[in-house]
Write a protein that holds these residues in place. Sequence first.
Motif, PDB file in Angstrom:
ATOM      1  N   ARG A 250      38.061  38.351  23.258  1.00 13.73           N
ATOM      2  CA  ARG A 250      38.042  38.853  24.647  1.00 13.73           C
ATOM      3  C   ARG A 250      39.030  38.088  25.515  1.00 13.73           C
ATOM      4  O   ARG A 250      39.656  38.663  26.412  1.00 13.73           O
TER       5      ARG A 250
ATOM      6  N   THR B 278      37.421  48.619  17.225  1.00 16.70           N
ATOM      7  CA  THR B 278      36.835  49.546  16.254  1.00 16.70           C
ATOM      8  C   THR B 278      37.913  50.189  15.394  1.00 16.70           C
ATOM      9  O   THR B 278      37.776  50.316  14.170  1.00 16.70           O
TER      10      THR B 278
ATOM     11  N   ASP C 105      36.621  47.716  23.049  1.00 13.75           N
ATOM     12  CA  ASP C 105      35.826  48.237  21.932  1.00 13.75           C
ATOM     13  C   ASP C 105      36.600  49.276  21.131  1.00 13.75           C
ATOM     14  O   ASP C 105      36.506  49.306  19.893  1.00 13.75           O
TER      15      ASP C 105
END
Length: 250
Positions: free
Chosen positions: A223, A9, A5
Amino acid sequence: MRTFDELVTEAQSADVTGWGFDWLDGRATEERPPWRYSTLLARRLSTATAALDIDTGGGEVIDEAPVLPPRMAVTESHRPNVAVARHRLGPRGVDVVEADPHRLTFANGSFDLVTSRHPVSPAWSEIARVLIPGGTYLAQHVGPTSAFELIEFFLGPLPENRRARHPQTESDAAEAAGLTVETLRTARCRLEFYDVGAIVWILRKCPWWVPDFAVADYLPQLRELDARMRRGEPFVAHSTRHLIIASKRR
């Protein structure tokens, strides 16, 4: 390595204007073609009288040249890049024009040198039109199937797209427009990506690779890449490039 994450981000908020790739330092590498385009460009610019650079991005490549001709113009169609190019090149007296590369807003025979690094789609008739007889087109083009290992990882097989940007096809089109191709060289260069943030950033930087890319739409693929790179396996792709040097027939 930071979390998935955090990396995503950061990459989503990073600046992607212009045509610089410094953000990838330490996160990705790309082998360069052997002909040293920036050196060839600087040499030609130092002896030109009037030059035009098409699809200049943020003007990064032109700004590397230590000497510019008395008249230097660049075109760019992406408005955020136009502002970056004007900020960078304006102090050097460069005319930065927001223009569609397929409709160059210059008179016939305006330039003795036209250049481009990675034009979106070369408009050969326009390039020939704005060159003086005997003038030169010097460019490094993106070749066929460039970065397709990455593109097809997200989109699946693209057999029709693999036929695009072929160097011989472009050379033939240049000849048909009134240019004589003097040099045509090709190269296949290794790309390595080391974290998922680099993948997200490059897909934002080059939005034509995976059109309408959004992290939420490709979470499983991202992922999977993240897990692979955390095991120490960089994602490897290959860019293809070709050098074209052509002159307008007298």
